[in-house]
Design an enzyme around this catalytic site. Structure first.
Site, PDB file in Angstrom:
ATOM      1  NE  ARG A  82      54.056  42.883  -6.499  1.00 58.60           N
ATOM      2  CZ  ARG A  82      53.386  43.428  -7.513  1.00 58.60           C
ATOM      3  NH1 ARG A  82      54.003  44.228  -8.373  1.00 58.60           N
ATOM      4  NH2 ARG A  82      52.108  43.178  -7.676  1.00 58.60           N
ATOM      5  CG  ASP A 224      52.799  39.427 -13.535  1.00 60.17           C
ATOM      6  OD1 ASP A 224      51.812  39.846 -14.169  1.00 60.17           O
ATOM      7  OD2 ASP A 224      53.636  40.181 -13.002  1.00 60.17           O
ATOM      8  CE  LYS A 235      48.190  43.926 -11.632  1.00 56.78           C
ATOM      9  NZ  LYS A 235      48.514  43.696 -10.192  1.00 56.78           N
TER      10      LYS A 235
HETATM   11  O1  MRU Z   1      51.138  44.484 -10.034  1.00 54.66           O
HETATM   12  P1  MRU Z   1      51.932  44.880 -11.249  1.00 54.66           P
HETATM   13  O2  MRU Z   1      51.685  46.275 -11.699  1.00 54.66           O
HETATM   14  O3  MRU Z   1      53.389  44.551 -11.094  1.00 54.66           O
HETATM   15  O4  MRU Z   1      51.356  43.914 -12.382  1.00 54.66           O
HETATM   16  C1  MRU Z   1      51.874  44.023 -13.684  1.00 54.66           C
HETATM   17  C2  MRU Z   1      51.237  43.083 -14.638  1.00 54.66           C
HETATM   18  O5  MRU Z   1      50.396  42.283 -14.299  1.00 54.66           O
HETATM   19  C3  MRU Z   1      51.764  43.091 -16.041  1.00 54.66           C
HETATM   20  O6  MRU Z   1      50.751  42.773 -16.957  1.00 54.66           O
HETATM   21  C4  MRU Z   1      52.892  42.045 -16.163  1.00 54.66           C
HETATM   22  O7  MRU Z   1      53.807  42.193 -15.124  1.00 54.66           O
HETATM   23  C5  MRU Z   1      53.598  42.138 -17.449  1.00 54.66           C
HETATM   24  S1  MRU Z   1      54.555  43.629 -17.547  1.00 54.66           S
HETATM   25  C6  MRU Z   1      55.380  43.627 -19.005  1.00 54.66           C
END
Ligand code: MRU
Length: 334
Positions: A82, A224, A235
């Protein structure tokens, strides 16, 4: 403290709670190789920036156990799983540094366990720091899932909500559904319910209306990747929450450990944004929604400019009104 165990290490294999089927089914995937872990990350059986970093570190232990010659190839496979969450690269680089200083499979296992345990400790610290910013009787909105499922435990943004709830400060939580994977409706709702935190689900598109009709004190989200100037990838839908929050006078908090910062990105413009397949939008669980053959644009993260962020909470401290100088002062040599 939450008892959810999304990542369980067992000497020669890794068990991952399959987050695609929660909350109505609870099942674990067994990963016996780095390739298995990379596939679980790509397929979103494990997700959330810190959690995929921890899983990737254990993936490298599996690679080392299979023979140290395959270690670098495993790094490449895991790094490609990813693109947006920099915690993945951060964890892989930490494992590579350990390997470069002579760590064998046993020492690499200790390093992966340390990454896992440190994440929990960092979350507990961020929980305290973030909760201190909230008023008593706080009404908050959160997005996606940033709880124990997304981390080594407790959570980042959801960790702040948990800590504030334990202090009796939370009057009401709202959590978004988080289309198309529904991390909010499935995972955050599940965690909030287990903790007995007063919470209500909203459709993603209801956030601005909610801010208009009710007082929301803080929007609290995870991250992220945070660029050197404080621009924050999270997200998809986070950016529009920040715009709506500023318009309605709600404060906006980002909660993330130091491993989420990427000082090599001067601004959010350099953060790679993952795009996933159109069928995540045009279908729901294999059932067509949109007309057959209809195209879709499916970016799964967006970048919130630092100017829309009131506070970044990290285990090293809190930055208010973030900018390059403040991020540098907090992160220093990273
Ligand atoms: O696609 P995902 O479910 O991996 O996205 C997760 C998010 O965007 C979270 O807000 C981020 O990773 C922080 S998790 C502590």
């Amino acid at each position: 403290m939450s008892t959810v165990e999304p990542i369980v290490w067992h000497l020669d294999h890794l068990r991952l709670l399959d987050q695609r089927v929660l909350p109505h089914q609870t099942g674990y995937l067994t990963c016996r190789s780095a390739a298995d872990v990379a596939e679980a990350i790509h397929a979103m059986a494990v997700r959330g920036a810190p959690a995929i970093g921890i899983a990737a570190a254990y993936g490298l232990v599996l690679a080392a156990r299979a023979g140290l010659d395959g270690f670098e190839a495993a790094v490449a496979v895991l790094a490609a799983s990813r693109p947006t969450a920099v915690n993945l690269r951060w964890a892989l680089e930490r494992m590579q540094r350990a390997r470069a200083s002579g760590a064998d499979a046993t020492a690499l296992e200790a390093e992966a366990i340390a990454i896992h345990q440190e994440d929990l400790a960092q979350n507990l610290r961020m929980g305290e720091l973030g909760a201190a910013l909230l008023p008593k009787g706080a009404r908050v909105l959160t997005h996606c899932n940033t709880g124990a499922l997304a981390t080594g435990g407790h959570g980042t943004a959801l960790g702040v909500i948990r800590s504030a709830h334990a202090q009796g400060k939370i009057a009401q939580v709202y959590n978004t559904e988080t289309r198309p994977w529904l991390q909010g409706a499935r995972l955050t709702a599940w965690e909030l319910q287990q903790e007995g935190i007063p919470a209500r689900l909203i459709a993603d598109g209801a956030a601005a209306h909610l801010m208009h009709v009710e007082k929301i004190d803080w929007v609290i989200v995870g991250a992220d990747r945070i660029a050197a100037n404080g621009d924050t990838a999270n997200k998809i839908g986070t950016y529009q929450l920040a715009v709506a929050a500023r318009y309605h006078g709600c404060k906006f908090m980002v909660v993330a450990p130091s491993g989420t910062f990427d000082l090599a990105c001067d601004s959010g413009a350099q953060i790679p944004i993952e795009e996933r397949t159109a069928t995540e939008l045009t279908e729901f669980r294999g059932q067509a929604i949109a007309p057959t053959g209809f195209d879709a644009f499916n970016p799964v993260f967006d970048v919130t400019p630092a100017t829309l962020i009131d506070a970044i909470v990290c285990e090293r401290g809190v930055i208010e009104q973030p900018n390059t100088a403040q991020v540098r002062a907090l992160l220093g040599g990273h």
